[in-house]
Design an enzyme around this catalytic site. Structure first.
Site, mmCIF file in Angstrom:
data_model
loop_
_atom_site.group_PDB
_atom_site.id
_atom_site.type_symbol
_atom_site.label_atom_id
_atom_site.label_comp_id
_atom_site.label_asym_id
_atom_site.label_seq_id
_atom_site.Cartn_x
_atom_site.Cartn_y
_atom_site.Cartn_z
ATOM 1 N NE ARG A 129 -30.239 -61.534 55.232
ATOM 2 C CZ ARG A 129 -29.594 -60.417 54.934
ATOM 3 N NH1 ARG A 129 -28.357 -60.487 54.488
ATOM 4 N NH2 ARG A 129 -30.172 -59.242 55.078
ATOM 5 C CD GLU A 168 -26.973 -56.170 56.079
ATOM 6 O OE1 GLU A 168 -27.041 -55.157 55.366
ATOM 7 O OE2 GLU A 168 -27.837 -57.073 56.042
ATOM 8 C CD GLU A 326 -24.811 -55.072 51.916
ATOM 9 O OE1 GLU A 326 -26.041 -54.820 51.863
ATOM 10 O OE2 GLU A 326 -24.354 -56.110 52.404
#
Length: 703
Positions: A129, A168, A326
């Site tokens: 990612r 993030e 999170e």
């Protein structure tokens, strides 16, 4: 001439996501939801179980680019429309992502020039990612088109209450060494320094013939055959953080132009590690509200590290409410050993974040994935399904958050402590340099050591970014603030003159903001305040036979990793402890801890690295002298955190008292006010005492 760093940008006005029409404001509860991983028949089951658990908020579309734009300019919002409607009509608000965290494979294949390049010149290919670089004009073009499409489509959707920018940032693409990055780094240096001579001065470029005569000679720090220039590395870290921020702000601005009435956030990754790759305190002003991702550190420091991190996030948010975007119900998937949490941690950890100012508790993720790299990462609804302890814990937490919402917790903020522990992300970057006296300095930050030591003394301190609001505190700890501008040192001196108490540690005040050493002896910029002079460091280790790995202090404490060679102290400085060492090392009798009266206040200097128990031992007899003795009477076994509200109509300030067991055994504590909820804890009949099991927590209210 000292370089003057640019000031932090003005903060955007605080905005919090609104409750859905017809719903009362409540603590947000939920997590990342990835319905595209599941067939549609699962969606209705998800909604049923979310309502059972009390979920009222989810993040959507974080990694959905390939679903939303399966081919260039071929768009599919139907599935997202459907699930947003299902959620919203059942009282579950949506935090909608910009979907740019990971581009679709077709984009990377068509434009491989968007891909990051590592320091060895290798392309970082798709397959994980964040396979994109912030400085790519091509990627920016495609990403902003995605942002605008989403904004146009959902600008009037009543169930979308916030925008989630990226995800993030920098977790996997923080440092890029591509030609795009090199060009942008040159421009960044010109903007920061103005002249090429100023760059040469800042980087000490005459060493090793690194002088440059034009900005196009500046290079990003690609692979070299020796040590990198520390000044260049520090600036490259600054540049990398700012490049991602500028990209994030571009996404925000593209959406805001179309949809200005909903707040923006992105998830930080603040933890107790030795600083973060992204300078989050510099990012916070660009958000409407701050969000953080935090995953527990296994072992005995679990709760302390969690609360240290949450406390720091509250400091970055400048005490405005923030969102825990999170965390995990149990094990993660990315450590060498992915430990599960102890029974009770699901509730306790969430309430700890809440105690330190969070007004929302979210997890990664709602339903545990059946396939992919994170299939063994725990979730709110685990592989075992509804009939599982994890889901029962989630439902218990949902009920607790509902009770706290009804009791008025949303209208309170974390109560300020008398003690502030300062945190400086840029100093932590500088202490990661390969050419310092010891690489041990880059390990867990000294700020965390002091935070734990103060907890051991019953004091819950505030962890505050060095650029934050700390001058109203009674005592300030300056732990390894290696980079020290004259402006900051003067602020600390003024703080002490007015009666403030300052604790300064080794490796503080050593260099200016460009990592050029303050001359005349350490601690450089803090020599006047501390009243000590250090000629060199004394690294400690056992990698060679005959080298000392520790030094004993006259008060019984034991120094490890590093100590200062203090060669003189100013008149009026009290030496509180010295080293007891073999004569051949020249450290016997050398001052280790000193006390310097300064104006109406004082400065304590700690010239070595100690564990938190020994720091607590040094501080314990000093606290009365520092004016914070009342806190010593609190129990170190119990973490006490207070959220306070504005005066109500009756003129009484509401206080929520959180009590957490810091130990692995049962403890008792006095209970203040009326108990609201207890997890792994019991309250006696007259509500005057509480018994907390390991992982136990009790919340009470005083009105």
């Amino acid at each position: 001439m000292e370089f003057i760093a640019p000031e932090l940008k003005p903060r955007r006005p605080f905005r919090w996501p609104a409750a859905l029409s017809g719903s009362k404001p409540a603590i947000f509860f939920g997590g990342d939801y990835n319905p595209e991983q599941w067939p549609r028949e699962v969606w209705d089951e998800d909604i049923r179980l979310m309502k059972k658990a009390g979920v009222n908020f989810v993040s959507l579309a974080i990694f959905s680019w390939a679903r939303l734009e399966p081919q260039e300019d071929v768009w599919d919002f139907a599935w997202l429309d459907e699930i947003i409607t299902k959620l919203g009509s059942n009282g579950i608000a949506v935090d909608l992502a910009s979907a740019t965290a990971s581009p679709a494979i077709w984009l990377a294949q068509k434009h491989p020039e968007i891909l990051p390049v590592d320091e060895d010149g290798r392309t970082v290919w798709p397959g994980a990612r964040q396979h994109w670089r912030a400085t790519s004009p091509i990627y920016r073009e495609y990403a902003l088109k995605m942002c605008r499409k989403l904004a146009e489509h959902y600008k009037d959707n009543p169930y979308v209450v916030a925008w989630h920018l990226g995800n993030e940032y920098g977790c996997h693409n923080l440092y890029d060494y591509s030609d795009d990055a090199n060009k942008e780094f040159q421009a960044w240096c010109k903007e920061r320094y103005g002249t090429i001579e100023a760059v040469n001065e800042a980087w000490g470029a005459d060493f090793w013939s690194q002088r440059v005569t034009s900005f196009d000679q500046i290079l990003v720090p690609r692979h070299v055959n020796g040590f990198q220039n520390p000044g260049r590395m520090l600036d490259f870290r600054r540049f990398s953080s700012e490049a991602l921020l500028r990209f994030c702000e571009a996404e925000r601005d593209a959406i805001e132009e179309i949809c200005p009435d909903k707040p923006f956030t992105t998830n930080f990754m603040v933890s107790g590690a030795a600083g973060q790759g992204v300078d989050y305190d510099a990012w916070a002003p660009s958000m409407d509200f701050v969000s953080n991702d935090h995953y527990f550190t296994p072992g005995e420091a679990h709760l302390d590290e969690l609360t240290y991190s949450a406390d720091l996030v509250d400091g970055m948010a400048r005490r405005s409410p923030w969102l825990l975007m999170e965390h995990s119900t149990s094990a993660v998937n990315w450590r060498n050993i992915n430990y599960r949490v102890k029974p009770g941690n699901t509730v306790r950890d969430s309430l700890a974040h809440l105690a330190f100012g969070a007004n929302g508790i979210l997890y990664f993720q709602w339903r545990q994935s059946q396939a992919g790299a994170e299939k063994f990462h725990s979730a709110m609804l685990p592989h075992a399904g509804e009939n599982s302890q994890i889901f029962r814990n989630v439902c218990e937490l949902g009920e607790d958050l509902r009770s706290l919402s009804e009791a008025g917790l949303l209208d309170t903020r974390l109560k300020r402590s008398d003690v502030a522990v300062l945190f400086d992300n840029e100093s932590s970057w500088a202490l990661q340099c390969d050419t310092l006296p010891t690489k041990k300095l880059a390990e867990f930050p000294e700020a965390f050591t002091f935070y734990r030591a103060l907890l051991d003394l019953g004091i819950t301190s505030d962890v505050i970014p060095v650029n934050g609001d700390w001058d109203g505190h009674r005592m300030v700890v300056v732990p390894n603030i290696y980079l020290m501008s004259s402006k900051l040192s003067q602020k600390l001196e003024a703080f002490a003159r007015k009666g403030g108490m300052v604790i300064v540690t080794y490796m503080s005040g050593i260099a200016d903001q460009t990592d050029r050493i303050w001359l005349g002896g350490y601690p450089g910029a803090l020599r006047k305040l501390t009243g000590v002079r250090v000629e060199e460091g004394f690294p400690l280790g056992s990698d060679f036979a005959g080298t000392p790995d520790k030094l004993t202090l006259s008060n019984g404490a034991v120094a490890h990793d590093y100590a200062d060679v203090v060669t003189s102290v100013d008149e009026g400085v009290d030496v509180l402890a010295t080293y007891e060492a073999p004569a051949d090392w020249g450290m016997n009798g050398v001052p280790a801890v000193t006390f310097h009266t300064f104006g109406g206040g004082a400065c304590v200097y700690l010239g070595c690295r100690l564990n938190h128990e020994d720091v607590a031992g040094i501080l314990r007899p000093l606290l009365p002298r520092l004016g914070v003795e009342s806190a010593v009477e609190s129990s170190s076994d119990v973490l006490r955190v207070v959220r306070v509200g504005e005066d109500g109509e009756d003129g009484v300030t509401r206080q929520f008292i959180f009590l957490f067991n810091r130990t692995d055994h049962e403890v008792q504590a006095p209970l203040e006010g009326t108990p609201l909820l207890a997890s792994l804890a019991s309250v006696d009949e007259d509500s005057s005492q509480v018994t907390l099991s390991s992982q136990g927590v009790v919340v009470s209210v005083i009105e």
